[in-house]
Enzyme design. Structure first.
Site, PDB file in Angstrom:
ATOM      1  N   HIS A  28       1.036  -1.283  -0.418  1.00 33.93           N
ATOM      2  CA  HIS A  28      -0.062   0.515  -0.113  1.00 33.93           C
ATOM      3  C   HIS A  28       0.298   0.920   0.471  1.00 33.93           C
ATOM      4  CE1 HIS A  28      -3.506   2.430   0.959  1.00 33.93           C
ATOM      5  NE2 HIS A  28      -3.076   2.803   1.374  1.00 33.93           N
ATOM      6  N   GLU A  29       1.693   1.414   1.244  1.00 35.82           N
ATOM      7  CA  GLU A  29       2.626   2.288   1.172  1.00 35.82           C
ATOM      8  C   GLU A  29       3.923   2.539   0.096  1.00 35.82           C
ATOM      9  OE1 GLU A  29       2.196   4.733   3.389  1.00 35.82           O
ATOM     10  OE2 GLU A  29       0.722   3.657   4.060  1.00 35.82           O
TER      11      GLU A  29
ATOM     12  N   HIS B 230       1.450   4.481  -3.101  1.00 38.93           N
ATOM     13  CA  HIS B 230       1.882   5.893  -2.562  1.00 38.93           C
ATOM     14  C   HIS B 230       3.549   6.894  -3.218  1.00 38.93           C
ATOM     15  CE1 HIS B 230      -1.994   6.071  -0.701  1.00 38.93           C
ATOM     16  NE2 HIS B 230      -1.397   5.577  -0.224  1.00 38.93           N
TER      17      HIS B 230
END
Length: 423
Positions: free
Chosen positions: A19-20, A23
């Site tokens: 997920h990170e 980003h």
């Protein structure tokens, strides 16, 4: 238990890091300075700096995080009266600021900070060697490093590389990239499962097997029967059939069954059983399955299975509005319990759980709740409609309220999970 703990750490870590990483990639491409990309949480074990980003590995192997310029207050690192040590280049411009007692810089300039601006004017001012008769104002390089209290070196964040300085479109893409990466991870995980199995196994909307002495067998259900409706409500997939029966534990239920070219009605009462702390209805049937050993079938399995799980999760979220219960939610304790069950059945089961949880995290993060990616996207939409961003102070208040709500919900869910799984 040891295997369960390792599996839990791996599953949780991969999901959150993925997920990170979403980003991170889009932020870098958008011109936003990512000051730190961390794998793990807590005290730092290892760090290296490259292309503006400090990459760290931290002691607790539970997920990770990204620090994007402008989304945390860089000014908080320095305080008036703080003793720092400065490293200057050949032009007497600051290239490193040490604020940590854990790091010693040779040949540095000792300075007691009186004033600074590391965002717009890029300077630091203070008393050299603490001598109040020697006030110095020094220019700071745009890519200067600052050594934080824990010894981590990160790059300072001038205005032009901060999150709010890029276009609205790029900010939207950066916010949505985390959940999108969770969906991509799920697709890859399901493709991996298909290749490990030597083919894709797709659930079809027909009875694959009937358990001996089950409710279904006693009612007359047979292999290859197709249940097309439950209590008059159509069931177009195995997931919708399973959900309908699950909701009717202990209740007399009419099934519309297609057997060959004929339709018939069968009445039965699903047996109540405990599943993950909840009472659900079971009738004792297994789904029919279709096998595909082709490469294209195994690749497409990743997409079709991800879509199927996304739809099921979305339907579950919608149903929560008709009757909310904490039992519909699960936190770290529930994740551990699921991992424990999956670990008993081997690697494929653990990978399947990873894909399922990754989809859950992606969808939940898109909910329009402040502090989540969906809340940030909502603020982006409001900015697009207004033609200007919200006042930063108001945005901070909204985010704090959202964060407080999420923390309260997490505490309630965790306590509820403890009661469900341990008592």
């Amino acid at each position: 238990m040891f295997i369960t703990i390792i599996a839990f750490i791996i599953v949780f870590g991969i999901i959150v890091t993925s997920h990170e990483f979403g980003h991170f990639i889009v932020a870098k491409k958008s011109g936003i300075l990512v000051r730190e990309f961390s794998i793990g949480m807590g005290p730092k074990l290892f760090a290296t700096h490259k292309n503006g980003t400090t990459y760290t590995i931290r002691i607790l192997p539970l997920g990770g995080y990204v620090r994007m310029a402008g989304l945390e207050d860089d000014e908080e690192t320095l305080q008036k009266g703080m003793p720092v040590n400065l490293i200057l280049d050949e032009n007497q411009v600051v290239k490193k600021i040490n604020t940590s007692n854990k790091v010693s810089l040779l040949n540095g300039l000792p300075l007691e900070v009186t004033n600074w601006d590391l965002i717009d004017e890029l300077y630091i001012e203070g008393y050299e060697n603490g001598d109040e008769t020697k006030l110095r104002r020094l220019e700071v390089k745009p890519d200067a490093m600052i050594v934080e209290a824990d010894g981590t070196e990160v790059q300072i964040a001038p205005r032009n590389v901060q999150f709010q300085s890029v276009s609205l479109t790029r900010r939207i893409l950066t916010n949505i990239a985390g959940p999108l990466n969770n969906f991509i991870l799920a697709i890859l995980a399901f493709i991996l499962i298909a290749f490990i199995q030597g083919g894709s196994i797709t659930t079809i909307n027909s009875v694959g097997a009937v358990q001996e002495n089950s409710v279904a067998q006693k009612a007359g259900l047979q292999k290859d029967d197709k249940i097309i409706a439950v209590q008059g409500q159509k069931t177009n997939s195995w997931d919708s059939l399973s959900a309908s029966i699950s909701d009717r534990g202990g209740k007399k239920t009419e099934l519309t069954v297609k057997r060959g070219d004929q339709k018939k009605k069968i009445t039965l009462t699903p047996k109540k059983q405990n599943s993950n702390g909840q009472q659900v209805g079971m009738i004792g049937i297994k789904a029919g399955q279709k096998f595909d050993h082709s490469i294209s079938g195994m690749l497409s399995y990743g997409f079709t299975q991800t879509y199927s799980v996304m739809k099921a999760v979305w339907d579950a979220l919608v149903n929560m509005f008709h009757g909310f219960s904490l039992n519909d939610l699960g936190g770290p304790v529930a994740m551990y319990s699921f991992t424990q069950q999956a670990a008993k059945y081997g690697a494929i089961s653990v990978i399947n759980l990873l894909a399922f949880l990754s989809i859950n995290l992606g969808i939940v993060n898109l909910l329009p709740i402040p502090a989540l990616d969906g809340g940030k996207l909502l603020l982006n939409i409001i900015e697009a409609i207004r033609g200007k961003p919200l006042d930063p102070s108001k945005e901070t208040i909204i985010t704090l309220i959202g964060f407080g709500f999420m923390m309260l919900l997490m505490i309630l869910v965790t306590w509820n999970d403890i009661q469900r799984y341990f008592f």
